[in-house]
Design an enzyme around this catalytic site. Structure first.
Site, PDB file in Angstrom:
ATOM      1  N   ASN A 196      46.842  35.511  20.934  1.00  0.00           N
ATOM      2  CA  ASN A 196      46.178  34.573  21.852  1.00  0.00           C
ATOM      3  C   ASN A 196      44.996  35.197  22.582  1.00  0.00           C
ATOM      4  O   ASN A 196      45.123  36.305  23.114  1.00  0.00           O
ATOM      5  CB  ASN A 196      47.170  34.104  22.929  1.00  0.00           C
ATOM      6  N   HIS A 251      50.574  37.544  23.206  1.00  0.00           N
ATOM      7  CA  HIS A 251      49.707  36.873  24.198  1.00  0.00           C
ATOM      8  C   HIS A 251      48.819  37.912  24.869  1.00  0.00           C
ATOM      9  O   HIS A 251      49.037  39.113  24.733  1.00  0.00           O
ATOM     10  CB  HIS A 251      50.572  36.165  25.253  1.00  0.00           C
ATOM     11  N   HIS A 305      48.195  38.980  30.908  1.00  0.00           N
ATOM     12  CA  HIS A 305      47.282  37.834  30.918  1.00  0.00           C
ATOM     13  C   HIS A 305      46.061  38.157  31.764  1.00  0.00           C
ATOM     14  O   HIS A 305      46.187  38.736  32.838  1.00  0.00           O
ATOM     15  CB  HIS A 305      47.975  36.599  31.514  1.00  0.00           C
ATOM     16  N   GLY A 306      44.886  37.754  31.313  1.00  0.00           N
ATOM     17  CA  GLY A 306      43.678  37.895  32.128  1.00  0.00           C
ATOM     18  C   GLY A 306      43.012  39.243  31.982  1.00  0.00           C
ATOM     19  O   GLY A 306      43.436  40.088  31.181  1.00  0.00           O
ATOM     20  N   ASP A 327      49.858  25.583  24.278  1.00  0.00           N
ATOM     21  CA  ASP A 327      50.104  26.953  24.747  1.00  0.00           C
ATOM     22  C   ASP A 327      50.883  26.882  26.068  1.00  0.00           C
ATOM     23  O   ASP A 327      50.566  26.052  26.928  1.00  0.00           O
ATOM     24  CB  ASP A 327      48.736  27.617  24.951  1.00  0.00           C
TER      25      ASP A 327
HETATM   26  O1  G3H Z   1      48.253  32.096  26.328  1.00  0.00           O
HETATM   27  C1  G3H Z   1      47.111  32.519  26.465  1.00  0.00           C
HETATM   28  C2  G3H Z   1      46.821  33.931  26.368  1.00  0.00           C
HETATM   29  O2  G3H Z   1      47.922  34.695  26.356  1.00  0.00           O
HETATM   30  C3  G3H Z   1      45.511  34.394  26.812  1.00  0.00           C
HETATM   31  O3  G3H Z   1      45.511  35.671  27.405  1.00  0.00           O
HETATM   32  O4  G3H Z   1      43.441  35.401  28.711  1.00  0.00           O
HETATM   33  O5  G3H Z   1      44.519  37.599  28.460  1.00  0.00           O
HETATM   34  O6  G3H Z   1      43.381  36.552  26.530  1.00  0.00           O
HETATM   35  P1  G3H Z   1      44.133  36.339  27.799  1.00  0.00           P
HETATM   36 ZN    ZN Z   2      49.727  33.488  27.145  1.00  0.00          ZN
END
Ligand code: G3H
Ligand code: ZN
Length: 278
Positions: free
Chosen positions: A227, A205, A178-179, A82
């Site tokens: 993801n 993602h 993300h996050g 990833d």
């Molecule tokens: O590549 C990893 C992800 O995009 C995870 O995103 O932590 O927001 O679920 P997330």
């Molecule tokens: Zn990601």
């Protein structure tokens, strides 16, 4: 079951009308939890690890770990790099037996992103390993990297980028983050526009925090993979955090680790079931 090649995994999902979750791991407990969750759900998916998380181990250790975790498993599971941040990481992961790769050169200007992604993709394709690339940038926190970028994918760049990189899937930035600190606002019309001009399937993602109704809507737009990282990390860390809060002298690492595996498995099972509900 042996780890499945990334092309075969996508075919398997397509034939059955399934969408693939890619769950981020960092260590042994998260890995065993993810595999347990997918097995209990009876649904396929990926274990994935980002370049950043490889600092604690290396691709060979992770590949061995995932091979061990999946050996008695009845559902197909792929091992994905990833946010592969360098050619070195991509090469090492392919050499270690990863079955799918993401090359993330999205911090580079468009042309350089394309050239570097193509170089990595060519290496992967020598070994019949599919390649995901990213166009645009996500806001939010991924591991310890905080990004303020919020460049949504520009549909007019998609055909040339897909062609120029030789990629097999495309990660898009359509208001996903993300996050868990920021709220995602998924721009479905933009996703639809991208789908219309992309000859490869799309990847979303930042799955954590996206409501299920939105995920189901996204699925209509040639999405192959979603993801999830933070949701699983929260499940894992929560076990240790609660135990420490209850007793600052807690020392029973083995029982807490086993509990953490189960907490991660429960969350992974819930997510893979939810995304495949409709
Ligand atoms: O590549 C990893 C992800 O995009 C995870 O995103 O932590 O927001 O679920 P997330
Ligand atoms: Zn990601």
């Amino acid at each position: 079951m042996k780890l499945i090649n990334g092309f075969d995994l996508m075919d398997y999902a397509k034939e059955r009308g399934l969408i693939l979750p890619a769950f981020n791991t960092t260590n042994m407990e998260l890995t065993y939890g993810i595999v347990k969750g997918l097995s209990e759900a009876g649904l396929p998916g990926y274990v994935q690890i980002s370049s950043n998380n490889l600092r604690l181990s290396n691709p060979y250790i992770i590949a061995d770990l995932v091979r061990d975790a999946t050996k008695n498993c009845d559902v197909p599971i792929g091992l994905h790099l990833d946010h592969g941040k360098s050619f070195k990481d991509v090469k090492e992961c392919v050499d270690a037996g990863f079955t799918s790769i993401m090359v993330d050169m999205s911090a580079l200007p468009f042309e350089e992103n394309m050239i570097e992604s193509k170089k990595a993709a060519d290496y992967c394709h020598l070994y019949h390993v599919p390649v995901e690339v990213e166009l645009g940038a996500l806001k939010g926190k991924e591991d310890d990297i905080v990004s303020d970028d919020n460049a949504k994918t520009n549909p007019s760049q998609v055909p040339i980028f897909v062609e120029g990189t030789g990629c097999d899937t495309l990660a898009v930035a359509v208001g996903n983050v993300h996050g868990l600190d920021l709220k995602p606002h998924i721009d479905i019309p933009l996703l639809e526009e991208i789908r219309k001009v992309s000859k490869v399937p799309l990847v979303l993602h930042g799955g954590s925090g996206i409501p299920k109704e939105v995920i189901w809507e996204c699925k209509k737009h040639n999405l192959v993979k979603i993801n999830y990282g933070s949701d699983l990390r929260r499940a894992f860390i929560g076990v240790f955090g609660r135990a420490y809060e209850a007793n600052h002298d807690e020392f029973d690492v083995i029982h807490l680790s086993l509990e953490a595996v189960d907490a991660v498995a429960e969350k992974a099972k819930e997510l893979v079931t939810m995304i495949n509900e409709r």
